[in-house]
Enzyme design. Structure first.
Site, mmCIF file in Angstrom:
data_model
loop_
_atom_site.group_PDB
_atom_site.id
_atom_site.type_symbol
_atom_site.label_atom_id
_atom_site.label_comp_id
_atom_site.label_asym_id
_atom_site.label_seq_id
_atom_site.Cartn_x
_atom_site.Cartn_y
_atom_site.Cartn_z
ATOM 1 N N GLU A 13 0.832 -1.211 0.000
ATOM 2 C CA GLU A 13 0.000 0.000 0.000
ATOM 3 C C GLU A 13 0.863 1.256 0.000
ATOM 4 O O GLU A 13 0.509 2.274 -0.610
ATOM 5 C CB GLU A 13 -0.920 0.002 1.221
ATOM 6 C CG GLU A 13 -1.938 -1.113 1.236
ATOM 7 C CD GLU A 13 -2.783 -1.082 2.498
ATOM 8 O OE1 GLU A 13 -3.913 -0.575 2.445
ATOM 9 O OE2 GLU A 13 -2.292 -1.553 3.556
ATOM 10 N N TYR A 46 -12.608 27.515 3.299
ATOM 11 C CA TYR A 46 -12.476 26.090 2.994
ATOM 12 C C TYR A 46 -11.333 25.789 2.035
ATOM 13 O O TYR A 46 -10.891 24.642 1.930
ATOM 14 C CB TYR A 46 -13.791 25.473 2.515
ATOM 15 C CG TYR A 46 -14.493 26.158 1.358
ATOM 16 C CD1 TYR A 46 -14.003 26.068 0.067
ATOM 17 C CD2 TYR A 46 -15.680 26.854 1.569
ATOM 18 C CE1 TYR A 46 -14.664 26.664 -0.988
ATOM 19 C CE2 TYR A 46 -16.357 27.459 0.520
ATOM 20 C CZ TYR A 46 -15.846 27.362 -0.758
ATOM 21 O OH TYR A 46 -16.503 27.958 -1.807
ATOM 22 N N GLU A 65 -7.212 6.052 10.981
ATOM 23 C CA GLU A 65 -7.479 6.807 12.208
ATOM 24 C C GLU A 65 -6.396 7.856 12.457
ATOM 25 O O GLU A 65 -6.693 8.975 12.901
ATOM 26 C CB GLU A 65 -7.554 5.855 13.411
ATOM 27 C CG GLU A 65 -8.776 4.948 13.429
ATOM 28 C CD GLU A 65 -8.585 3.666 12.635
ATOM 29 O OE1 GLU A 65 -9.416 2.752 12.781
ATOM 30 O OE2 GLU A 65 -7.608 3.569 11.852
ATOM 31 N N LYS A 91 -10.759 4.736 2.223
ATOM 32 C CA LYS A 91 -9.867 4.017 1.305
ATOM 33 C C LYS A 91 -10.771 3.321 0.297
ATOM 34 O O LYS A 91 -11.541 2.417 0.655
ATOM 35 C CB LYS A 91 -9.011 3.010 2.074
ATOM 36 C CG LYS A 91 -8.022 2.256 1.219
ATOM 37 C CD LYS A 91 -7.159 1.311 2.066
ATOM 38 C CE LYS A 91 -6.233 2.078 2.984
ATOM 39 N NZ LYS A 91 -5.277 1.165 3.687
#
Length: 328
Positions: A13, A46, A65, A91
């Site tokens: 990954e 933003y 997390e 993901k």
């Protein structure tokens, strides 16, 4: 927001990467100017939020997390009007056999900062002043005076920020009596040889002056002795900007215990979330967290950025003057 990033526990990954989606919902206070006057400065821009998220997504983490936590901490420190945040990190194609969907982490967090910070609590060694050379010189002279084998420089650096008695006990592997003798020697020698090598880090005076002009109080919580830090503040020209000092010999429970901060808060009648603890080591961050204060760690001192980020600092900065962003 959509990204191609390299987060994940598996090596593949982090090498190949994958598609991610991030959504951010913010609860923002004091938005009257935006609501009634149509003024951008009355709310959170933003575009700035997107910039923060993009920078964090570009730095790999193992867990979603952790990614969400890094985003939340940075947004809270970016604008004190942000009181709550919900961060969703998805993901899109997790590498799980049989999986046909995505995996999402949702983090809901409250800001550790009060809307109006009133006090900055500062470590001294490695945060305000560069004392590393002075500490090294004094520690080596102390070991020579007691005819003890010299510790390696790296080992000395790792103990900077701890109470002096703890540092010497770790380095010398000495008993309580020998440690006390060496502490006394060190304190005497530091005033003779160590202080010659102490200098302020860049931007310290200017930033302290700006804080004072803005009505922000400042205090020092240090593992250095009270007389030593008071003399150094005078000699370095920052004493006029320091409102209160709690040093190692003023407390029973030493850093990283929170007693020094709690004494400062009590003396100055400040709530924990109204005070910011600033230091350069994990011991400073741990002390701030134990006192329930928001924490800022600086990377130019004795512990590196990765170490400071992993220990849970709310904000990690490369320059002391970055602290001013919390008060503008």
């Amino acid at each position: 927001m959509q990204y191609y990033a390299y987060h994940g526990v598996m090596p593949q990954e982090q090498e190949v990467g994958g598609e991610y989606r991030v959504s951010v919902t913010l609860d923002v206070s004091n938005t009257q100017e935006a609501v009634y006057a149509d003024a951008l400065e009355g709310t959170v821009n933003y575009a700035h939020v997107q910039h923060v998220v993009s920078r964090i997504m570009a730095t790999p983490s193992k867990l979603l997390e952790h990614v969400a936590g890094r985003i939340a901490r940075r947004l809270f420190s970016m604008d004190l009007r942000i009181r709550q945040a919900e961060i969703n990190v998805t993901k899109c194609c997790p590498p799980i056999a049989g999986s046909t969907g995505s995996a999402t982490c949702t983090l809901r967090a409250h800001s550790p900062f009060a809307e109006h910070l009133r006090l900055v609590i500062l470590d001294f060694d490695g945060t305000l002043a560069d004392t590393t050379t002075g500490i090294m010189t004094t520690m080596q002279a102390t070991f020579n005076a007691h005819q003890m084998p010299q510790p390696e420089a790296e080992a000395i650096t790792r103990t900077i920020g701890l109470p002096l008695s703890h540092s010497i006990a770790l380095l010398a592997k000495s008993d309580a009596i020998k440690t006390a003798q060496m502490v006394a020697t060190y304190r005497q020698l530091f005033e003779e040889v160590g202080t010659k090598n102490v200098t302020l880090f860049p931007g310290i005076k200017e930033t302290l002056a700006t804080l004072k002009e803005s009505g922000i109080m400042t205090a020092i919580a240090t593992s250095r002795g009270h007389q030593s830090v008071e003399s150094l503040c005078q000699n370095l020209g920052i004493a006029p900007w320091i409102d209160f000092i709690v040093a190692e010999d003023d407390v029973h429970e030493k850093k990283p215990a929170p007693e020094a901060i709690l004494r400062i808060l009590d003396h100055m009648q400040i709530q924990p979330n109204e005070a910011l603890m600033v230091g350069d080591t994990t011991y400073d961050v741990a002390m701030g967290l134990a006192a329930r204060c928001p924490t800022m760690a600086v990377t130019y001192g004795n512990h590196d950025r990765q170490t400071l980020e992993l220990c849970g600092a709310d904000l990690v900065c490369d320059h002391f003057e970055n602290i001013l962003s919390l008060f503008t």
